[in-house]
Design an enzyme around this catalytic site. Structure first.
Site, PDB file in Angstrom:
ATOM      1  CD  GLU A  94      12.960  53.865  13.481  1.00  0.00           C
ATOM      2  OE1 GLU A  94      13.769  54.790  13.403  1.00  0.00           O
ATOM      3  OE2 GLU A  94      11.989  53.750  12.710  1.00  0.00           O
ATOM      4  CB  CYS A 107       4.182  48.097  15.105  1.00  0.00           C
ATOM      5  SG  CYS A 107       4.935  47.522  13.590  1.00  0.00           S
ATOM      6  CB  CYS A 114      14.805  43.386   6.467  1.00  0.00           C
ATOM      7  SG  CYS A 114      13.661  42.057   5.996  1.00  0.00           S
ATOM      8  CB  CYS A 118      10.184  44.194   0.048  1.00  0.00           C
ATOM      9  SG  CYS A 118       9.925  42.526   0.696  1.00  0.00           S
ATOM     10  CB  CYS A 121      10.251  47.678   2.546  1.00  0.00           C
ATOM     11  SG  CYS A 121      10.381  47.671   4.342  1.00  0.00           S
ATOM     12  CB  CYS A 352       3.269  50.201   6.826  1.00  0.00           C
ATOM     13  SG  CYS A 352       1.876  49.659   7.757  1.00  0.00           S
TER      14      CYS A 352
HETATM   15  N1  SAH Z   1       8.906  41.091   6.908  1.00  0.00           N
HETATM   16  C1  SAH Z   1       7.554  41.024   7.396  1.00  0.00           C
HETATM   17  C2  SAH Z   1       7.326  42.007   8.500  1.00  0.00           C
HETATM   18  C3  SAH Z   1       7.380  43.466   8.071  1.00  0.00           C
HETATM   19  S1  SAH Z   1       5.766  43.993   8.171  1.00  0.00           S
HETATM   20  C4  SAH Z   1       6.605  41.169   6.245  1.00  0.00           C
HETATM   21  O1  SAH Z   1       7.037  41.436   5.139  1.00  0.00           O
HETATM   22  O2  SAH Z   1       5.410  40.944   6.428  1.00  0.00           O
HETATM   23  C5  SAH Z   1       5.750  45.506   7.446  1.00  0.00           C
HETATM   24  C6  SAH Z   1       4.540  45.652   6.536  1.00  0.00           C
HETATM   25  O3  SAH Z   1       4.587  46.951   5.929  1.00  0.00           O
HETATM   26  C7  SAH Z   1       4.584  44.636   5.406  1.00  0.00           C
HETATM   27  O4  SAH Z   1       3.322  44.274   4.962  1.00  0.00           O
HETATM   28  C8  SAH Z   1       5.282  45.456   4.360  1.00  0.00           C
HETATM   29  O5  SAH Z   1       5.133  44.900   3.117  1.00  0.00           O
HETATM   30  C9  SAH Z   1       4.620  46.796   4.531  1.00  0.00           C
HETATM   31  N2  SAH Z   1       5.392  47.884   3.948  1.00  0.00           N
HETATM   32  C10 SAH Z   1       6.717  47.907   3.731  1.00  0.00           C
HETATM   33  N3  SAH Z   1       7.077  49.082   3.175  1.00  0.00           N
HETATM   34  C11 SAH Z   1       5.968  49.831   3.064  1.00  0.00           C
HETATM   35  C12 SAH Z   1       5.720  51.165   2.606  1.00  0.00           C
HETATM   36  N4  SAH Z   1       6.696  51.949   2.178  1.00  0.00           N
HETATM   37  N5  SAH Z   1       4.450  51.605   2.645  1.00  0.00           N
HETATM   38  C13 SAH Z   1       3.460  50.808   3.130  1.00  0.00           C
HETATM   39  N6  SAH Z   1       3.643  49.560   3.584  1.00  0.00           N
HETATM   40  C14 SAH Z   1       4.884  49.067   3.558  1.00  0.00           C
END
Ligand code: SAH
Length: 379
Positions: A94, A107, A114, A118, A121, A352
């Site tokens: 996406e 984006c 991945c 985390c 996420c 995000c």
């Molecule tokens: N792997 C990289 C790139 C992904 S960026 C990284 O971790 O930076 C995606 C961003 O959205 C990251 O800051 C991640 O932590 C954040 N994110 C992930 N899940 C989310 C959620 N459910 N709500 C808000 N932000 C989230």
């Protein structure tokens, strides 16, 4: 036997020059070709009128310009657009466009799924299949730019971008699915094409790579690139960050921040953007904010607070507006520039952490989550 054709979207300018040298052509062919693809939106060698007929035929035999296919486009009522792109073997990724008054940010995803897992996420739930190729990364920028057309930030009827200087994609953030620093070479190569004057011509300030903290790769990046760096911190202490961002147990906060300091050491006015997802009752207290101020005290930083975006099966809640404002005020009062990111595209699951694509998982993580859900239903 037919040899597979080389997809020219996988090559940066230098590599394209090498490709042309190999077939006995001058290096300026590379810039001609880049202009056709990235400025004119032309992928058909036969339409590249400043190449000789013989060369066009040769290219047709040896090479191709192949983009990911668009499975679907989802416009949000706030003007954002999400594209679901179809790759090989049932994998989908996406890409999201987010228009603002002074810029249009795309984006971009870097992996199918991945590996980092985390806890907050949704991409993590999908498991992992593979790294994206350069063509698939830069292809996301090509597809969005062409679909949006110049500047009007709407999908154009023709699907062709007519004027390169009035482009709609002005900024690219590597914040989609995946960890860009774990797909280092292809990500760097695609950022070369984003910056190349014969590619998208974006300045280094308009490209941001976001990492969960792959420390050795931050140093490697510093050696070859100078794009803006964002770091997904999400917690002020190792104890909490270990739970939220598991790669922290390998590269703890102190090592991560040392790499961040090295990254900006040669450019005194630059800062690292720290992303901090606001999770109710988990990382959003007054004490967490005070701890964060201390943790960041000797790194040139900005902080982006991201309201948590829920997804199916997520076990966290977003912090209240009061908690987010209190948190921001503590950081701001301590002199840290802090903004609360607006949630965009949540009606199309494009905010995000909501990007999930469709991943042919090779880590068996999807199975694990399915099992958990079934057990919850049984109880
Ligand atoms: N792997 C990289 C790139 C992904 S960026 C990284 O971790 O930076 C995606 C961003 O959205 C990251 O800051 C991640 O932590 C954040 N994110 C992930 N899940 C989310 C959620 N459910 N709500 C808000 N932000 C989230």
């Amino acid at each position: 036997m037919t040899a597979t054709k080389i997809n020219l979207l996988n090559l940066n300018r230098q590599e394209l020059e090498g490709f042309f040298a190999d077939i006995g052509e001058k290096s300026f062919r590379a810039t001609q070709l880049l202009k056709w693809i990235y400025h004119e939106g032309v992928d058909d060698f036969d339409l590249m009128t400043n190449l000789s007929k013989g060369l066009r035929a040769r290219l047709g035999e040896l090479a191709e310009i192949r983009l990911p296919e668009i499975e679907s486009a989802h416009p949000s009522k706030d003007g954002s657009v999400k594209w679901v792109l179809r790759l090989d073997n049932g994998n989908h990724i996406e890409t999201v466009f987010i228009p603002e008054s002074d810029r249009g940010t795309l984006c971009v995803s870097s992996q199918v799924g991945c590996t980092l897992n985390c806890s907050f996420c949704s991409t993590a739930r999908q498991g992992f299949n593979r790294n994206l190729t350069t063509a698939e990364i830069i292809g996301q920028v090509i597809i969005a730019s062409r679909a949006l057309g110049p500047q009007n930030n709407r999908l154009s009827d023709t699907g062709v971008q007519e004027n390169h200087s009035r482009r709609s994609v002005t900024n690219v953030v590597l914040m989609g699915m995946g960890e860009p620093l774990l797909n280092f070479d292809n990500v760097v190569r695609s950022m070369d094409l984003m910056q190349d004057d014969f590619g998208f011509g974006l300045s280094k300030r308009r490209i941001t790579l976001s990492t969960a903290g792959v420390v050795p790769a931050i140093d490697r990046l510093r050696a070859v690139s100078d794009v803006s760096l964002a770091v997904s911190l999400h917690a002020p202490t190792d104890q909490l960050r270990d739970q939220l961002v598991p790669i922290n147990s390998k590269y703890p906060i102190e090592e991560l921040l040392a790499a961040c300091r090295r990254y900006v050491a040669d450019s005194p006015r630059r800062r690292i953007t720290f992303e901090y997802v606001m999770l109710k009752g988990v990382n959003d207290s007054k004490q967490h904010a005070v701890d964060l101020v201390n943790t960041l005290s000797n790194v040139p930083s900005k902080v982006n607070l991201i309201p948590f975006n829920p997804f199916e099966g997520s076990e966290y809640l977003c912090s209240s507006k009061t908690a987010i404002d209190r948190f921001r005020n503590i950081l701001t009062d301590a002199g840290i520039v802090t903004i609360t990111r607006k949630t965009r595209g949540d009606d199309i699951a494009a905010a995000c952490g909501q990007l999930a694509g469709k991943v042919q998982d090779r880590t068996r993580r999807q199975e694990k989550f399915k099992t958990i859900n079934i057990q919850e239903v049984i109880q």
